[in-house]
Design a protein around this motif. Structure first.
Motif, PDB file in Angstrom:
ATOM      1  N   MET A 125       1.098  -1.114  -0.307  1.00 38.20           N
ATOM      2  CA  MET A 125      -0.215   0.440   0.052  1.00 38.20           C
ATOM      3  C   MET A 125       0.664   1.633  -0.552  1.00 38.20           C
ATOM      4  O   MET A 125       2.295   0.871   0.362  1.00 38.20           O
ATOM      5  CB  MET A 125      -0.994  -0.110   1.057  1.00 38.20           C
ATOM      6  CG  MET A 125      -1.725   1.324   1.466  1.00 38.20           C
ATOM      7  SD  MET A 125      -2.684   0.634   2.620  1.00 38.20           S
ATOM      8  CE  MET A 125      -3.734   2.677   3.245  1.00 38.20           C
ATOM      9  N   ILE A 126       0.774   2.086  -0.646  1.00 34.88           N
ATOM     10  CA  ILE A 126       0.793   3.589  -0.761  1.00 34.88           C
ATOM     11  C   ILE A 126       0.399   4.409   0.028  1.00 34.88           C
ATOM     12  O   ILE A 126      -0.830   5.019  -0.432  1.00 34.88           O
ATOM     13  CB  ILE A 126       1.785   3.740  -2.029  1.00 34.88           C
ATOM     14  CG1 ILE A 126       2.414   3.245  -2.979  1.00 34.88           C
ATOM     15  CG2 ILE A 126       2.357   5.257  -2.350  1.00 34.88           C
ATOM     16  CD1 ILE A 126       3.870   2.711  -1.805  1.00 34.88           C
ATOM     17  N   GLY A 127       0.958   4.697   1.576  1.00 33.10           N
ATOM     18  CA  GLY A 127       0.257   6.117   1.962  1.00 33.10           C
ATOM     19  C   GLY A 127       0.987   7.010   2.440  1.00 33.10           C
ATOM     20  O   GLY A 127       2.033   7.335   1.497  1.00 33.10           O
ATOM     21  N   CYS A 128      -0.113   8.198   2.811  1.00 29.88           N
ATOM     22  CA  CYS A 128       1.037   9.695   3.146  1.00 29.88           C
ATOM     23  C   CYS A 128       0.586   9.902   4.008  1.00 29.88           C
ATOM     24  O   CYS A 128       0.035   9.844   5.504  1.00 29.88           O
ATOM     25  CB  CYS A 128       0.038  10.535   1.464  1.00 29.88           C
ATOM     26  SG  CYS A 128      -1.914  10.798   2.074  1.00 29.88           S
ATOM     27  N   MET A 129       0.755  11.143   4.766  1.00 25.10           N
ATOM     28  CA  MET A 129       0.438  11.416   5.943  1.00 25.10           C
ATOM     29  C   MET A 129      -0.974  13.405   5.375  1.00 25.10           C
ATOM     30  O   MET A 129      -0.782  13.022   3.708  1.00 25.10           O
ATOM     31  CB  MET A 129       1.538  12.652   6.636  1.00 25.10           C
ATOM     32  CG  MET A 129       3.186  11.730   6.684  1.00 25.10           C
ATOM     33  SD  MET A 129       1.984  10.527   8.062  1.00 25.10           S
ATOM     34  CE  MET A 129       4.112   9.618   8.385  1.00 25.10           C
ATOM     35  N   THR A 130      -0.924  14.147   6.443  1.00 24.03           N
ATOM     36  CA  THR A 130      -1.099  15.412   5.995  1.00 24.03           C
ATOM     37  C   THR A 130      -0.084  15.963   5.098  1.00 24.03           C
ATOM     38  O   THR A 130       0.720  16.729   5.327  1.00 24.03           O
ATOM     39  CB  THR A 130      -1.755  16.653   6.911  1.00 24.03           C
ATOM     40  OG1 THR A 130      -2.454  15.485   7.819  1.00 24.03           O
ATOM     41  CG2 THR A 130      -2.414  17.229   6.153  1.00 24.03           C
TER      42      THR A 130
END
Length: 386
Positions: free
Chosen positions: A315-320
């Motif tokens: 999975m490729i995620g992020c922060m704000t």
């Protein structure tokens, strides 16, 4: 073992692609202008303003500290950023302190990424988001030098980018319904859980839509038997996977759940950098890679390669984040089974334009580098500090 030796001994160290470099000592308020054959580094604090309060199982906030970075070389500029949710331990002060230590003008070849990033990594321990800001700007710069976006340099097909989820934080029923309406173009909704009202959140969302959901408990669950029951119930509600159900130290409980759950169990807080991928093997079914934890794109690419080789989901995620870091992550999205790249859509003061949502997927643009097609007031953010 230091970063260089780890990569040398890793089976996948040869799979890293050479990328860009940078240099110049810089401190806020005093931007160094280097000669055309050297690189200069600029950075400026830029707090991100959230459209809604971001409520998790263990915290709540309305802003996210952020530092924007620019790298210049021979008339070309690369952009990067460090987004620092407080629970990760970094701050604007720590990021600026770290960036001010970098003496990058010693590197004259911008393609020696292993040498350059090894130096950046050893200047000080920790600081993954600050390191990621330089890495992202470095990739943006070098992609512009080569006049290619990174998905092409890596040989990836943007048509294979998965649908991205849109995050629904823990909130009141009224705000949850409002957020669901705002997410009408998305094919997947991500629900934050862990405060004990998990099923009621799902029921509220199901009143509005039947799109698939995924769940992030943010380490909020504590009982493995109840967690297994919840996974079975969620599977009936159209859930795709569960992210970080337990505290990252609850390794045995997580392995037990991963063996029995009808849904994949994905590591988030457990995963930081490349060595953690092997540690997650046979404990989790997959990993969530975030640039702000991996120290940037270069190591994130290697993490995805290793996870695939181990048969784990990616999975490729992020922060704000602004569109800068989201666009950087979008370059990697064709390597992922799932994407959670909505961080820029959660803020009201994004200074960039980059990757856009098309039919529910965050598609990297064909622009060179990380794919920033334009920036609005990004230049003023730096000039105001000079």
């Amino acid at each position: 073992m230091n970063r260089r030796n780890f990569f040398k001994t890793s089976l996948f160290s040869t799979l890293g692609i050479a990328t860009s470099g940078f240099s110049a000592l810089a401190i806020p308020g005093s931007w160094h202008k280097a000669s055309s054959s050297r690189l200069s580094l600029e950075f400026a604090p830029y707090p991100l303003k959230l459209k809604h309060a971001f409520n998790l199982a263990r915290s709540s906030r309305t802003t996210t500290p952020d530092v924007l970075v620019r790298l210049h070389y021979d008339g070309i500029t690369g952009y990067g950023e460090a987004s620092m949710p407080p629970y990760l331990g970094e701050s604007v002060e720590s990021a600026c302190k770290f960036l001010s230590k970098l003496c990058l003008e010693q590197f004259t070849d911008p393609f020696r990424i292993e040498e350059i990033l090894d130096y950046v990594d050893t200047v000080d321990s920790g600081n993954p988001a600050a390191k990621a800001s330089v890495d992202i700007a470095l990739h943006d710069l070098l992609g512009k030098i080569m006049q290619q976006p990174w998905y092409k340099i890596w040989g990836l097909n943007p048509d294979k980018a998965p649908h991205t989820s849109f995050t629904i934080g823990i909130d009141t029923p009224r705000i949850i319904r409002q957020k669901v309406d705002e997410a009408s173009q998305y094919k997947i909704l991500k629900i934050k859980m862990g405060l004990g009202n998990d099923q009621s959140l799902v029921k509220i969302i199901r009143e509005k839509t039947n799109v698939p959901i995924c769940v992030d408990a943010n380490q909020g669950w504590v009982n493995k038997e109840k967690a297994l029951e919840m996974c079975h119930w969620l599977a009936e509600q159209g859930c795709m996977f569960v992210e970080q159900p337990f505290d990252k130290t609850m390794i045995d409980e997580t392995a037990w759940l991963s063996e029995r759950s009808p849904l994949p169990i994905i590591a988030d807080e457990f995963i930081q950098r490349l060595p953690d991928v092997s540690k997650a093997y046979q404990v989790y079914n997959g990993i969530n890679i975030k640039l702000m934890k991996s120290t940037g794109m270069h190591e994130a690419y290697k993490m995805a390669i290793l996870a695939h080789s181990l048969g784990m989901k990616v999975m490729i995620g992020c922060m704000t984040e602004t569109s800068c870091a989201i666009s950087a992550a979008s370059q990697l999205s064709p390597m992922a089974h799932w994407a959670d790249l909505d961080g820029n859509l959660l803020i009201s003061n994004d200074p960039f334009n980059g990757a856009v949502v098309t039919d529910g997927r965050v598609i990297p643009t064909s622009e060179p580098g990380i794919g920033l097609t334009a920036f609005n007031n990004a230049y003023n953010i730096f000039s105001e500090k000079s």
